[in-house]
Write a protein that holds these residues in place. Structure first.
Motif, PDB file in Angstrom:
ATOM      1  N   GLY A  93      54.347  28.265  54.121  1.00  0.00           N
ATOM      2  CA  GLY A  93      53.333  28.076  55.158  1.00  0.00           C
ATOM      3  C   GLY A  93      52.197  29.067  55.081  1.00  0.00           C
ATOM      4  O   GLY A  93      51.157  28.899  55.741  1.00  0.00           O
ATOM      5  N   ARG A  94      52.334  30.112  54.288  1.00  0.00           N
ATOM      6  CA  ARG A  94      51.305  31.137  54.169  1.00  0.00           C
ATOM      7  C   ARG A  94      50.030  30.592  53.536  1.00  0.00           C
ATOM      8  O   ARG A  94      48.930  31.062  53.822  1.00  0.00           O
ATOM      9  N   ASN A  95      50.137  29.565  52.710  1.00  0.00           N
ATOM     10  CA  ASN A  95      48.963  29.039  52.019  1.00  0.00           C
ATOM     11  C   ASN A  95      47.957  28.436  52.986  1.00  0.00           C
ATOM     12  O   ASN A  95      46.781  28.353  52.675  1.00  0.00           O
ATOM     13  N   VAL A  96      48.377  28.033  54.183  1.00  0.00           N
ATOM     14  CA  VAL A  96      47.447  27.480  55.167  1.00  0.00           C
ATOM     15  C   VAL A  96      46.429  28.547  55.578  1.00  0.00           C
ATOM     16  O   VAL A  96      45.225  28.290  55.647  1.00  0.00           O
ATOM     17  N   VAL A  97      46.904  29.752  55.808  1.00  0.00           N
ATOM     18  CA  VAL A  97      46.010  30.851  56.183  1.00  0.00           C
ATOM     19  C   VAL A  97      45.110  31.213  55.010  1.00  0.00           C
ATOM     20  O   VAL A  97      43.905  31.437  55.184  1.00  0.00           O
ATOM     21  N   GLU A  98      45.669  31.266  53.823  1.00  0.00           N
ATOM     22  CA  GLU A  98      44.865  31.591  52.633  1.00  0.00           C
ATOM     23  C   GLU A  98      43.740  30.580  52.438  1.00  0.00           C
ATOM     24  O   GLU A  98      42.607  30.941  52.136  1.00  0.00           O
ATOM     25  N   ARG A  99      44.047  29.295  52.617  1.00  0.00           N
ATOM     26  CA  ARG A  99      43.019  28.263  52.457  1.00  0.00           C
ATOM     27  C   ARG A  99      41.954  28.374  53.530  1.00  0.00           C
ATOM     28  O   ARG A  99      40.766  28.174  53.258  1.00  0.00           O
ATOM     29  N   ALA A 100      42.354  28.721  54.759  1.00  0.00           N
ATOM     30  CA  ALA A 100      41.377  28.881  55.837  1.00  0.00           C
ATOM     31  C   ALA A 100      40.433  30.049  55.551  1.00  0.00           C
ATOM     32  O   ALA A 100      39.218  29.943  55.759  1.00  0.00           O
ATOM     33  N   ILE A 101      40.969  31.142  55.055  1.00  0.00           N
ATOM     34  CA  ILE A 101      40.132  32.295  54.719  1.00  0.00           C
ATOM     35  C   ILE A 101      39.182  31.945  53.580  1.00  0.00           C
ATOM     36  O   ILE A 101      38.005  32.312  53.591  1.00  0.00           O
ATOM     37  N   ASN A 102      39.670  31.204  52.594  1.00  0.00           N
ATOM     38  CA  ASN A 102      38.804  30.796  51.486  1.00  0.00           C
ATOM     39  C   ASN A 102      37.708  29.848  51.953  1.00  0.00           C
ATOM     40  O   ASN A 102      36.594  29.877  51.433  1.00  0.00           O
ATOM     41  N   ARG A 103      37.997  29.005  52.934  1.00  0.00           N
ATOM     42  CA  ARG A 103      36.951  28.140  53.509  1.00  0.00           C
ATOM     43  C   ARG A 103      35.898  28.971  54.228  1.00  0.00           C
ATOM     44  O   ARG A 103      34.707  28.675  54.164  1.00  0.00           O
ATOM     45  N   LEU A 104      36.328  30.027  54.918  1.00  0.00           N
ATOM     46  CA  LEU A 104      35.367  30.909  55.586  1.00  0.00           C
ATOM     47  C   LEU A 104      34.472  31.617  54.576  1.00  0.00           C
ATOM     48  O   LEU A 104      33.307  31.883  54.847  1.00  0.00           O
ATOM     49  N   LYS A 105      35.016  31.914  53.417  1.00  0.00           N
ATOM     50  CA  LYS A 105      34.232  32.604  52.396  1.00  0.00           C
ATOM     51  C   LYS A 105      33.181  31.708  51.759  1.00  0.00           C
ATOM     52  O   LYS A 105      32.342  32.177  51.000  1.00  0.00           O
ATOM     53  N   ASP A 106      33.213  30.391  52.070  1.00  0.00           N
ATOM     54  CA  ASP A 106      32.135  29.505  51.626  1.00  0.00           C
ATOM     55  C   ASP A 106      30.815  29.865  52.304  1.00  0.00           C
ATOM     56  O   ASP A 106      29.743  29.557  51.788  1.00  0.00           O
ATOM     57  N   PHE A 107      30.907  30.504  53.460  1.00  0.00           N
ATOM     58  CA  PHE A 107      29.712  30.967  54.162  1.00  0.00           C
ATOM     59  C   PHE A 107      29.313  32.312  53.571  1.00  0.00           C
ATOM     60  O   PHE A 107      30.068  33.275  53.620  1.00  0.00           O
ATOM     61  N   ARG A 108      28.119  32.375  53.034  1.00  0.00           N
ATOM     62  CA  ARG A 108      27.674  33.561  52.314  1.00  0.00           C
ATOM     63  C   ARG A 108      27.674  34.809  53.190  1.00  0.00           C
ATOM     64  O   ARG A 108      28.023  35.896  52.745  1.00  0.00           O
TER      65      ARG A 108
END
Length: 135
Positions: A93-108
């Motif tokens: 279940g940890r990958n859900v948080v990792e993916r959310a953080i990576n989506r946030l990093k799409d914002f410069r």
């Protein structure tokens, strides 16, 4: 609520502040809980010191054993003790948080942290989160 630190600070060094800032909302009325039942963390937090910090708060630590720790434990033989408990299903279940953080990093502005002040950066992250939620 989150603990915001300087960009160059280590996450692991601020583990205590992060644990103190945890607020788990209740599904019904009532004050939010300060302790989750378990925390899924990266291998960086697999050191004994960090595991103990998490477990002292009454939180179950779900973290794979680091390779160097395993090697050291095995080299000690029986004195090395048993490996720490690890629940592979829960860790998935940890990958859900990792993916959310990576989506946030799409914002410069979030990825590069242009904002100098912590409250401005928190507002930037909040706006980015709202935009992702609306999409």
């Amino acid at each position: 609520m989150s603990a915001l630190t300087a960009e160059q600070c280590s996450d692991a060094a601020n583990l205590g502040a992060v644990l103190d800032a945890i607020c788990v909302p209740r599904p019904c009325r009532g004050r939010p809980r300060k302790r989750p039942t378990c925390v899924r963390v990266d291998r960086a937090y697999g050191a004994r010191y960090y595991r103990q910090q998490i477990q002292q708060q009454g939180i179950r630590c779900v973290c794979p054993e680091r390779l160097d720790a395993k090697k050291s434990r095995l080299s000690k033989g029986r004195r090395g003790g048993s490996p720490p408990r690890f629940d592979a299903e829960s860790y998935k279940g940890r990958n859900v948080v990792e993916r959310a953080i990576n989506r946030l990093k799409d914002f410069r502005a979030v990825a590069t942290r242009y904002e100098k002040r912590g409250h401005n950066f928190s507002a930037t992250v909040l706006v980015a989160t709202i935009i992702l939620w609306l999409l």
